[in-house]
Scaffold this motif. Structure first.
Motif, PDB file in Angstrom:
ATOM      1  N   GLN A 232       0.876  -1.218  -0.047  1.00 19.35           N
ATOM      2  CA  GLN A 232       0.093  -0.111  -0.024  1.00 19.35           C
ATOM      3  C   GLN A 232       0.804   1.289  -0.026  1.00 19.35           C
ATOM      4  N   ASN A 233       1.948   1.289   0.720  1.00 18.02           N
ATOM      5  CA  ASN A 233       2.863   2.292   0.511  1.00 18.02           C
ATOM      6  C   ASN A 233       3.503   2.566  -1.013  1.00 18.02           C
ATOM      7  N   LEU A 234       3.752   1.502  -1.637  1.00 15.89           N
ATOM      8  CA  LEU A 234       4.318   1.492  -2.932  1.00 15.89           C
ATOM      9  C   LEU A 234       3.348   1.920  -4.129  1.00 15.89           C
ATOM     10  N   LEU A 235       2.343   1.235  -3.728  1.00 17.55           N
ATOM     11  CA  LEU A 235       1.238   1.357  -4.633  1.00 17.55           C
ATOM     12  C   LEU A 235      -0.137   1.954  -4.520  1.00 17.55           C
ATOM     13  N   ALA A 236      -0.511   2.278  -3.145  1.00 13.33           N
ATOM     14  CA  ALA A 236      -1.450   3.085  -2.782  1.00 13.33           C
ATOM     15  C   ALA A 236      -2.799   2.505  -3.574  1.00 13.33           C
ATOM     16  N   PHE A 237      -2.966   1.125  -3.325  1.00 12.38           N
ATOM     17  CA  PHE A 237      -4.535   0.403  -3.872  1.00 12.38           C
ATOM     18  C   PHE A 237      -5.464   0.176  -3.017  1.00 12.38           C
ATOM     19  N   LYS A 238      -6.523  -0.010  -3.327  1.00  8.40           N
ATOM     20  CA  LYS A 238      -7.632  -0.239  -2.527  1.00  8.40           C
ATOM     21  C   LYS A 238      -8.016  -1.720  -2.675  1.00  8.40           C
ATOM     22  N   GLY A 239      -8.497  -2.446  -1.780  1.00  5.75           N
ATOM     23  CA  GLY A 239      -8.757  -3.839  -1.991  1.00  5.75           C
ATOM     24  C   GLY A 239      -7.786  -4.704  -1.121  1.00  5.75           C
ATOM     25  N   SER A 240      -8.033  -6.000  -1.672  1.00  4.40           N
ATOM     26  CA  SER A 240      -7.184  -7.017  -0.939  1.00  4.40           C
ATOM     27  C   SER A 240      -5.938  -6.991  -1.406  1.00  4.40           C
ATOM     28  N   LEU A 241      -4.973  -7.833  -0.855  1.00  4.10           N
ATOM     29  CA  LEU A 241      -3.666  -7.830  -1.282  1.00  4.10           C
ATOM     30  C   LEU A 241      -3.708  -9.099  -2.373  1.00  4.10           C
ATOM     31  N   ALA A 242      -4.637 -10.065  -2.266  1.00  3.72           N
ATOM     32  CA  ALA A 242      -4.838 -10.744  -3.372  1.00  3.72           C
ATOM     33  C   ALA A 242      -5.130 -10.447  -4.482  1.00  3.72           C
ATOM     34  N   SER A 243      -5.997  -9.222  -4.623  1.00  8.37           N
ATOM     35  CA  SER A 243      -6.174  -8.538  -5.915  1.00  8.37           C
ATOM     36  C   SER A 243      -5.004  -7.919  -6.512  1.00  8.37           C
ATOM     37  N   VAL A 244      -4.191  -7.625  -5.999  1.00  8.19           N
ATOM     38  CA  VAL A 244      -2.881  -6.911  -6.542  1.00  8.19           C
ATOM     39  C   VAL A 244      -1.588  -7.778  -6.875  1.00  8.19           C
ATOM     40  N   ARG A 245      -1.598  -9.031  -6.156  1.00 12.59           N
ATOM     41  CA  ARG A 245      -0.535  -9.801  -6.291  1.00 12.59           C
ATOM     42  C   ARG A 245      -0.579 -10.729  -7.582  1.00 12.59           C
ATOM     43  N   GLY A 246       0.539 -11.270  -8.003  1.00 13.37           N
ATOM     44  CA  GLY A 246       0.454 -12.199  -9.036  1.00 13.37           C
ATOM     45  C   GLY A 246       0.608 -11.757 -10.352  1.00 13.37           C
ATOM     46  N   ARG A 247       0.950 -10.335 -10.439  1.00 12.17           N
ATOM     47  CA  ARG A 247       1.507  -9.736 -11.828  1.00 12.17           C
ATOM     48  C   ARG A 247       2.256  -8.541 -11.562  1.00 12.17           C
ATOM     49  N   LEU A 248       2.803  -8.045 -12.568  1.00 11.96           N
ATOM     50  CA  LEU A 248       3.937  -6.845 -12.486  1.00 11.96           C
ATOM     51  C   LEU A 248       2.914  -5.501 -12.540  1.00 11.96           C
ATOM     52  N   HIS A 249       3.598  -4.653 -11.752  1.00 14.82           N
ATOM     53  CA  HIS A 249       2.714  -3.371 -11.795  1.00 14.82           C
ATOM     54  C   HIS A 249       4.052  -2.578 -12.102  1.00 14.82           C
ATOM     55  N   PRO A 250       3.928  -1.574 -13.129  1.00 18.00           N
ATOM     56  CA  PRO A 250       4.842  -0.635 -13.357  1.00 18.00           C
ATOM     57  C   PRO A 250       5.021   0.489 -12.432  1.00 18.00           C
ATOM     58  N   LEU A 251       5.926   0.871 -12.108  1.00 19.45           N
ATOM     59  CA  LEU A 251       5.773   2.130 -10.898  1.00 19.45           C
ATOM     60  C   LEU A 251       6.915   3.070 -11.294  1.00 19.45           C
ATOM     61  N   GLU A 252       6.327   4.432 -11.344  1.00 18.99           N
ATOM     62  CA  GLU A 252       7.360   5.459 -11.458  1.00 18.99           C
ATOM     63  C   GLU A 252       7.638   6.395 -10.372  1.00 18.99           C
ATOM     64  N   LEU A 253       8.966   6.589  -9.983  1.00 20.18           N
ATOM     65  CA  LEU A 253       9.353   7.360  -9.009  1.00 20.18           C
ATOM     66  C   LEU A 253      10.222   8.517  -9.670  1.00 20.18           C
ATOM     67  N   ASP A 254       9.802   9.740  -9.210  1.00 16.72           N
ATOM     68  CA  ASP A 254      10.658  10.807  -9.893  1.00 16.72           C
ATOM     69  C   ASP A 254      11.097  10.627 -10.952  1.00 16.72           C
ATOM     70  N   GLY A 255      10.395  10.113 -11.961  1.00 10.41           N
ATOM     71  CA  GLY A 255      10.629   9.993 -13.504  1.00 10.41           C
ATOM     72  C   GLY A 255      11.285   8.753 -13.701  1.00 10.41           C
ATOM     73  N   TRP A 256      11.704   8.063 -12.519  1.00  8.38           N
ATOM     74  CA  TRP A 256      12.434   6.864 -13.031  1.00  8.38           C
ATOM     75  C   TRP A 256      11.223   5.556 -12.807  1.00  8.38           C
ATOM     76  N   ASN A 257      11.637   4.605 -13.851  1.00  8.35           N
ATOM     77  CA  ASN A 257      10.283   3.627 -13.933  1.00  8.35           C
ATOM     78  C   ASN A 257      11.286   2.313 -13.720  1.00  8.35           C
ATOM     79  N   THR A 258      10.329   1.424 -12.810  1.00  6.92           N
ATOM     80  CA  THR A 258      10.623   0.089 -12.529  1.00  6.92           C
ATOM     81  C   THR A 258       9.365  -0.686 -12.429  1.00  6.92           C
ATOM     82  N   GLN A 259       9.485  -1.774 -11.791  1.00  3.87           N
ATOM     83  CA  GLN A 259       8.535  -2.792 -11.909  1.00  3.87           C
ATOM     84  C   GLN A 259       8.315  -3.077 -10.439  1.00  3.87           C
TER      85      GLN A 259
END
Ligand code: SF4
Length: 295
Positions: A232-259
């Motif tokens: 939740q601190n990295l992705l700020a999602f709502k819902g259960s953990l099960a709903s966001v695990r099991g796949r990659l989420h692109p993440l952008e921090l200060d113009g830098w992109n990672t997964q």
């Protein structure tokens, strides 16, 4: 079969047995993937030859090598989510993209110095013995982020060194085939919450800028969030953990992109071992993305 390979095979089989896997097909290629890194680099497989991702610092140069990801994308689009920027306490302050640090190890030392004997949140007066900043390879391509230190970590000043830490070590070493020293491990909050409670939002808000700076110093290819607090601190999602695990989420921090990949916290897996198989599926996604030979 030499004794070292036999030991590695036994550890791998034990790990799979703990996951509940009853039948496993061992092929010559799976045996080759269990070979020590020195053997792997000697094998005629240049795509898996160890190569530093960036110039290595003195602190990083002694770390075990990491295998570069393959050129083709091994993770299907169904296991990816659309590009996303965090909007919670971890959100970027709309700063222009910062250049990667020339020396990640030195930058981490600098961040730790800035943290100092921190009193930015109430955790500093709720029984912490010491700050647990993080540990591992400053040039890591894989970073694990947990929620906060427990009693053992508070005592030793190192992240993930208790029972949950041992399970995480097994996941990294027996499961993924990496040396724990090849990755970097840290937490959202750097001080132990009392009675190991979940860190509160104001504590995460005070401490997560330092996590962000750690990630921007290391710039890993992949971040694995362990448990709901880190997720939740990295992705700020709502819902259960099960709903966001099991796949990659692109993440952008200060113009830098990672997964980002989200999985269960090892402490939760100790309480509910039936979820280890699900966590193993998550690790296999990470291994495919990173091009690890056991994937
Ligand atoms: S948890 Fe983080 S912000 Fe709070 S006192 Fe510890 S180091 Fe400082």
């Amino acid at each position: 079969m030499d004794s070292d390979l036999r030991q590695r095979l036994a550890a791998y089989l034990e790990f799979q047995r703990e996951l509940g896997v009853e039948r496993l097909r061992i092929t010559p290629s799976s045996l080759a993937a269990l070979a020590p890194a020195s053997a792997a680099t000697a094998a005629p497989a240049p795509a898996l030859a160890a190569a530093p991702r960036r110039p290595q610092t003195s602190a990083a140069s002694s770390m075990p090598p990491f295998h570069p990801a393959p050129a083709s994308d091994p993770v299907p689009s169904s296991l990816r989510t659309p590009a996303y920027s965090p909007s919670g306490s971890f959100a970027s302050a709309a700063a222009p993209p910062a250049a990667p640090p020339a020396d990640p190890a030195a930058e981490l030392v600098h961040i730790r110095a800035d943290l100092g004997d921190c009193t930015r949140c109430k955790l500093h007066r709720l029984g912490r013995r010491q700050i647990v900043f993080g540990a591992g390879n400053p040039g890591a391509e894989l970073v694990f982020v947990g929620e906060g230190p427990g009693a053992d970590e508070d005592l030793q000043g190192l992240p993930f060194v208790g029972r949950a830490g041992q399970l995480l070590t097994d996941m990294i070493q027996k499961g993924m085939g990496l040396d724990r020293a090849a990755v970097y491990i840290c937490n959202v909050v750097k001080c132990r919450p009392p009675q190991n409670r979940t860190p509160e939002s104001d504590e995460c808000a005070a401490c997560s800028p330092f996590l962000r700076r750690q990630l921007l110093a290391i710039r890993p290819k992949l971040i694995i969030a362990l448990g709901a607090c880190a997720a939740q601190n990295l992705l700020a999602f709502k819902g259960s953990l099960a709903s966001v695990r099991g796949r990659l989420h692109p993440l952008e921090l200060d113009g830098w992109n990672t997964q980002l990949l989200i999985t269960y916290h090892p402490a939760y897996l100790l309480r509910d071992p039936s979820q280890k198989r699900e966590a193993w599926k998550d690790l296999q996604i990470a291994m495919r993305f990173l091009g690890l030979p056991r994937a």
